[in-house]
Design an enzyme around this catalytic site. Structure first.
Site, PDB file in Angstrom:
ATOM      1  N   LYS A  41      22.333  48.750  32.032  1.00  0.00           N
ATOM      2  CA  LYS A  41      23.555  49.540  32.820  1.00  0.00           C
ATOM      3  C   LYS A  41      22.949  51.097  32.807  1.00  0.00           C
ATOM      4  O   LYS A  41      23.251  51.526  34.024  1.00  0.00           O
ATOM      5  CB  LYS A  41      24.813  49.358  32.031  1.00  0.00           C
ATOM      6  CG  LYS A  41      25.405  48.206  31.886  1.00  0.00           C
ATOM      7  CD  LYS A  41      25.999  47.621  33.215  1.00  0.00           C
ATOM      8  CE  LYS A  41      26.574  46.473  33.450  1.00  0.00           C
ATOM      9  NZ  LYS A  41      27.418  46.342  34.783  1.00  0.00           N
TER      10      LYS A  41
ATOM     11  N   TYR B  13      21.906  45.530  26.854  1.00  0.00           N
ATOM     12  CA  TYR B  13      23.151  45.690  28.141  1.00  0.00           C
ATOM     13  C   TYR B  13      23.008  47.035  28.128  1.00  0.00           C
ATOM     14  O   TYR B  13      23.146  47.431  29.445  1.00  0.00           O
ATOM     15  CB  TYR B  13      24.167  45.105  27.356  1.00  0.00           C
ATOM     16  CG  TYR B  13      25.564  45.498  28.160  1.00  0.00           C
ATOM     17  CD1 TYR B  13      25.742  44.481  29.388  1.00  0.00           C
ATOM     18  CD2 TYR B  13      26.455  46.308  27.872  1.00  0.00           C
ATOM     19  CE1 TYR B  13      26.798  44.860  29.980  1.00  0.00           C
ATOM     20  CE2 TYR B  13      27.476  46.337  28.444  1.00  0.00           C
ATOM     21  CZ  TYR B  13      27.774  45.830  29.643  1.00  0.00           C
ATOM     22  OH  TYR B  13      28.819  45.968  30.381  1.00  0.00           O
TER      23      TYR B  13
ATOM     24  N   ILE C 188      30.348  33.343  42.071  1.00  0.00           N
ATOM     25  CA  ILE C 188      29.618  32.060  41.840  1.00  0.00           C
ATOM     26  C   ILE C 188      30.475  31.075  41.708  1.00  0.00           C
ATOM     27  O   ILE C 188      30.056  29.874  42.130  1.00  0.00           O
ATOM     28  CB  ILE C 188      28.574  32.308  40.791  1.00  0.00           C
ATOM     29  CG1 ILE C 188      27.787  31.172  40.679  1.00  0.00           C
ATOM     30  CG2 ILE C 188      29.291  32.308  39.360  1.00  0.00           C
ATOM     31  CD1 ILE C 188      26.478  31.565  39.779  1.00  0.00           C
TER      32      ILE C 188
HETATM   33  N1  LIG Z   1      35.894  44.712  31.123  1.00  0.00           N
HETATM   34  C1  LIG Z   1      35.261  45.758  30.399  1.00  0.00           C
HETATM   35  O1  LIG Z   1      35.711  46.057  29.240  1.00  0.00           O
HETATM   36  C2  LIG Z   1      33.968  46.314  30.983  1.00  0.00           C
HETATM   37  C3  LIG Z   1      33.545  47.595  30.460  1.00  0.00           C
HETATM   38  C4  LIG Z   1      32.459  48.246  30.782  1.00  0.00           C
HETATM   39  C5  LIG Z   1      31.812  47.608  31.864  1.00  0.00           C
HETATM   40  N2  LIG Z   1      32.192  46.492  32.514  1.00  0.00           N
HETATM   41  C6  LIG Z   1      31.531  45.955  33.549  1.00  0.00           C
HETATM   42  O2  LIG Z   1      32.312  45.621  34.774  1.00  0.00           O
HETATM   43  C7  LIG Z   1      31.900  44.765  35.662  1.00  0.00           C
HETATM   44  C8  LIG Z   1      33.003  43.465  35.440  1.00  0.00           C
HETATM   45  O3  LIG Z   1      33.248  43.113  34.496  1.00  0.00           O
HETATM   46  P1  LIG Z   1      34.509  42.295  34.125  1.00  0.00           P
HETATM   47  O4  LIG Z   1      34.975  42.394  32.756  1.00  0.00           O
HETATM   48  O5  LIG Z   1      35.634  42.340  35.051  1.00  0.00           O
HETATM   49  O6  LIG Z   1      33.647  40.677  34.313  1.00  0.00           O
HETATM   50  P2  LIG Z   1      34.343  39.346  34.416  1.00  0.00           P
HETATM   51  O7  LIG Z   1      33.598  38.513  33.428  1.00  0.00           O
HETATM   52  O8  LIG Z   1      36.081  39.297  34.033  1.00  0.00           O
HETATM   53  O9  LIG Z   1      34.106  38.914  35.863  1.00  0.00           O
HETATM   54  C9  LIG Z   1      32.837  38.590  36.480  1.00  0.00           C
HETATM   55  C10 LIG Z   1      32.761  38.034  37.557  1.00  0.00           C
HETATM   56  O10 LIG Z   1      31.538  37.698  38.213  1.00  0.00           O
HETATM   57  C11 LIG Z   1      31.207  36.520  38.347  1.00  0.00           C
HETATM   58  N3  LIG Z   1      29.637  36.079  38.254  1.00  0.00           N
HETATM   59  C12 LIG Z   1      28.861  36.168  37.255  1.00  0.00           C
HETATM   60  N4  LIG Z   1      27.841  35.780  37.631  1.00  0.00           N
HETATM   61  C13 LIG Z   1      27.971  35.717  38.870  1.00  0.00           C
HETATM   62  C14 LIG Z   1      26.394  35.650  39.569  1.00  0.00           C
HETATM   63  N5  LIG Z   1      25.423  35.527  39.203  1.00  0.00           N
HETATM   64  N6  LIG Z   1      26.855  35.452  40.962  1.00  0.00           N
HETATM   65  C15 LIG Z   1      28.082  35.712  41.503  1.00  0.00           C
HETATM   66  N7  LIG Z   1      29.258  35.913  40.631  1.00  0.00           N
HETATM   67  C16 LIG Z   1      29.012  36.066  39.497  1.00  0.00           C
HETATM   68  C17 LIG Z   1      31.919  35.548  37.418  1.00  0.00           C
HETATM   69  O11 LIG Z   1      32.166  34.393  37.844  1.00  0.00           O
HETATM   70  C18 LIG Z   1      33.265  36.454  37.210  1.00  0.00           C
HETATM   71  O12 LIG Z   1      34.123  35.974  38.134  1.00  0.00           O
HETATM   72  C19 LIG Z   1      30.559  44.242  34.968  1.00  0.00           C
HETATM   73  O13 LIG Z   1      29.491  44.789  35.300  1.00  0.00           O
HETATM   74  C20 LIG Z   1      30.793  44.596  33.344  1.00  0.00           C
HETATM   75  O14 LIG Z   1      29.438  44.628  32.681  1.00  0.00           O
HETATM   76  C21 LIG Z   1      33.365  45.840  32.072  1.00  0.00           C
END
Ligand SMILES: NC(=O)c1ccc[n+]([C@@H]2O[C@H](COP(=O)([O-])OP(=O)(O)OC[C@H]3O[C@@H](n4cnc5c(N)ncnc54)[C@H](O)[C@@H]3O)[C@@H](O)[C@H]2O)c1
Length: 276
Positions: A166, A162, A41
Site C-alpha cells: 500500500k 500489505y 469480480i
Molecule cells: N475496511 C478497512 O478497514 C480498510 C482500512 C484501510 C484500507 N482499506 C482498503 O480499502 C479498500 C476497500 O476495502 P473494503 O474493506 O471495502 O473491501 P471489501 O473486501 O469489503 O470489498 C472489496 C471488493 O473488491 C472485489 N474484488 C476483490 N478482488 C477483485 C478483483 N481481482 N477484481 C475485481 N474485484 C475484486 C470484492 O469482490 C469486493 O466486492 C481496499 O483497498 C482496502 O485495502 C480498507
C-alpha cells in the site's frame, strides 16, 4: 451561497464496487451526478449495486472483470468509454489481504505470500491506473484516486507486506501525478483507517473494534460513507489543485499510535507539571 459537488456529465469507474468502501463510493459519485461503472469480480454484487444506484435515480452499469488480469482491465476500461462516452473519474479501490495470507511475523512470510499480496494490492492497482490514464490522456484528462491504507504511515508489525504494498501505491501516485499532470490528469490516494465494512466486521470481534476506536483521538473508527464523501470531494473540481497526495482519513489513528492508547499517565504528568 451554497456549495455543491457536481459530477453531472462525468463518467466514473469504481473498482471492487460490489461491497464495502467501493460500493459507497459508487453510490456517492452517482448521487453527485456521475454515470458510474460498477466493477467487481462478483457479478451478482456489481448488479446489486447498479440496482441500488438506479433505485435512487442515478445511472450505472456493471463491468464485471478480474482486475488482476491486464487484458480484462483493458476490456473493462474500453467498455466504460464505449458505454458511458468517456472515463473522467477512476477510483481504484481494490486491495486486500488475500485468503490464506493472514498477517504473521515477517520471518514466516514466504515467496508466494509476497507475490500474492503485492499482486493484489500494488500490481492490480497499477494495471488499472495504466489503462485509465491511457484512456483519459486520449480524451480531456481526468482524475484517478487510489484507496490505500493508514497502515502506510507507521510500522505495521505482522502485516508487513500489505503495508509495504500500500505504501508503494502512495509513492506510485507521486510519479503518476508528475507524468500525467501535463495531460490534465490528477492522481491522488486516500488512506483509510480501520473502517467498518462487512469484511472488517467479520474479521474483528466487537471488543477489538471498540479497542481500536478508543485508541484514536476521535474515539471512533471510520464509516465507509465518510470515505465516499472524501472520494467525491477529491475527484471534484473543488480539489482541482490537489495532485500527487495521499490523504489520511483515520479518525486521527496516525497521531495516537505514537503514544499509549490509554493516556492517563500522560494526563497526570501534565497535571503535575502545571502544579509546579
Ligand atoms: N475496511 C478497512 O478497514 C480498510 C482500512 C484501510 C484500507 N482499506 C482498503 O480499502 C479498500 C476497500 O476495502 P473494503 O474493506 O471495502 O473491501 P471489501 O473486501 O469489503 O470489498 C472489496 C471488493 O473488491 C472485489 N474484488 C476483490 N478482488 C477483485 C478483483 N481481482 N477484481 C475485481 N474485484 C475484486 C470484492 O469482490 C469486493 O466486492 C481496499 O483497498 C482496502 O485495502 C480498507
Amino acid at each position: 451561497m451554497s456549495i455543491t459537488i457536481d459530477h453531472a456529465g462525468r463518467a466514473a469507474l469504481v473498482t471492487g464496487a460490489g461491497a464495502g468502501i467501493g460500493r459507497e463510493v459508487a453510490r456517492w459519485l452517482a448521487r453527485a451526478g456521475a454515470a458510474v461503472a460498477v466493477n467487481d469480480i462478483r457479478a451478482e454484487n456489481a448488479a446489486a449495486v447498479v440496482a441500488e444506484i438506479e433505485a435512487e435515480g442515478g445511472r450505472a452499469i456493471p463491468v464485471v472483470a478480474d482486475c488482476r488480469d491486464d487484458d480484462a482491465v483493458d476490456v473493462m476500461v474500453a467498455t466504460v468509454v464505449d458505454e458511458l462516452g468517456s472515463i473522467d473519474i477512476a477510483v481504484n479501490n481494490i486491495g486486500m489481504i488475500p485468503r490464506g495470507r493472514n498477517p504473521r511475523p515477517f520471518v514466516q512470510y514466504r515467496g508466494d505470500d509476497w507475490r500474492d499480496i503485492i499482486d493484489q494490492n500494488l500490481t492490480l492497482a497499477a494495471l488499472c491506473g495504466r489503462a485509465e490514464a491511457e484512456a483519459m490522456a486520449a480524451a480531456d484528462g481526468g482524475v484517478i484516486l487510489f484507496v490505500t491504507s493508514g497502515e502506510t504511515t507507521r510500522p505495521s508489525p505482522y502485516n508487513s507486506i500489505y503495508a509495504a504494498a500500500k505504501a508503494a501505491v502512495n509513492h506510485l501516485v507521486t510519479s503518476m501525478a508528475v507524468e500525467l499532470g501535463p495531460e490534465g490528469i490528477r492522481v491522488n490516494a486516500m488512506a483509510p483507517g480501520t473502517t467498518l465494512t462487512e469484511t472488517v466486521a467479520a474479521a474483528f470481534t466487537e471488543e477489538r473494534m471498540e479497542q481500536i476506536a478508543q485508541s484514536t483521538p476521535l474515539r471512533r473508527v471510520v464509516e465507509h460513507d465518510e470515505l465516499a464523501r472524501l472520494a467525491t470531494f477529491l475527484t471534484s473540481d473543488l480539489a482541482r489543485c490537489i495532485t500527487g497526495q495521499f490523504i489520511l482519513a483515520d479518525a486521527g489513528a496516525f497521531l495516537s499510535r505514537s503514544r499509549p492508547a490509554n493516556d492517563e499517565g500522560l494526563k497526570s504528568e501534565l497535571k503535575g507539571a502545571n502544579a509546579q
